[in-house]
Design a protein around this motif. Sequence first.
Motif, PDB file in Angstrom:
ATOM      1  N   GLU A 104       0.836  -1.195   0.000  1.00 58.37           N
ATOM      2  CA  GLU A 104       0.000   0.000   0.000  1.00 58.37           C
ATOM      3  C   GLU A 104       0.872   1.246   0.000  1.00 58.37           C
ATOM      4  O   GLU A 104       0.490   2.266  -0.549  1.00 58.37           O
ATOM      5  CB  GLU A 104      -0.928  -0.010   1.215  1.00 58.37           C
ATOM      6  N   ASP A 105       2.034   1.162   0.645  1.00 55.52           N
ATOM      7  CA  ASP A 105       2.989   2.265   0.691  1.00 55.52           C
ATOM      8  C   ASP A 105       4.267   1.814   0.002  1.00 55.52           C
ATOM      9  O   ASP A 105       4.636   0.636   0.069  1.00 55.52           O
ATOM     10  CB  ASP A 105       3.310   2.640   2.150  1.00 55.52           C
ATOM     11  N   GLY A 112       9.876  -0.264   4.655  1.00 55.63           N
ATOM     12  CA  GLY A 112       8.533   0.233   4.425  1.00 55.63           C
ATOM     13  C   GLY A 112       7.559  -0.468   5.346  1.00 55.63           C
ATOM     14  O   GLY A 112       7.960  -1.115   6.321  1.00 55.63           O
ATOM     15  N   ARG A 113       6.262  -0.347   5.012  1.00 54.94           N
ATOM     16  CA  ARG A 113       5.215  -0.985   5.814  1.00 54.94           C
ATOM     17  C   ARG A 113       4.305  -1.790   4.918  1.00 54.94           C
ATOM     18  O   ARG A 113       4.096  -1.442   3.744  1.00 54.94           O
ATOM     19  CB  ARG A 113       4.404   0.066   6.567  1.00 54.94           C
ATOM     20  N   ALA A 130       4.422   1.633  -4.566  1.00 50.15           N
ATOM     21  CA  ALA A 130       3.147   1.165  -4.014  1.00 50.15           C
ATOM     22  C   ALA A 130       2.396   0.400  -5.095  1.00 50.15           C
ATOM     23  O   ALA A 130       2.502   0.698  -6.282  1.00 50.15           O
ATOM     24  CB  ALA A 130       2.320   2.346  -3.534  1.00 50.15           C
TER      25      ALA A 130
END
Length: 149
Positions: A104-105, A112-113, A130
């Motif tokens: 998503e990111d 990142g996440r 993303a």
Amino acid sequence: MQILDFLFSYGPWAWIIAGLVLLALELVVPGGFLLWLGIAGIVTGLAAMVQPLTLPMQWGLFGVLSLVAIFAWLRFTRSRPQVNDRPYLNRRADRLIGREAVLEDPIAGGYGRLMLEDTVWRVAGPDLPAGTRVKVVGAEGTVLQIEAV
């Protein structure tokens, strides 16, 4: 000196009483080794009832029985496979290895996440934009190692 007086006055019964006391202590202070010492004490007392033994022989028999019982139990318990119905209970990150998800990111600077199940995880891997489909290939603590699919 009181221990020797006790052993001389009660003979084999002293070993049996001592064994029972050790078994009772195992209930209070669990650990497993007092159980085997208690059994060795009872067996020593029974052996002294059947065949009169000198006090040094009784202590030697108690020592040998204790060591044999403890080492046999340790060998038995360490050779048994650990059966667990939840192998990843305290290793949630390891449970996610092989899973695929969509970023998503973006990943920038190697970190990142990523949202997996109900948790946002910190991920490490190559810089990716993303919307890239990724696969979890490893875990270091709570950081998931990912690569593009």
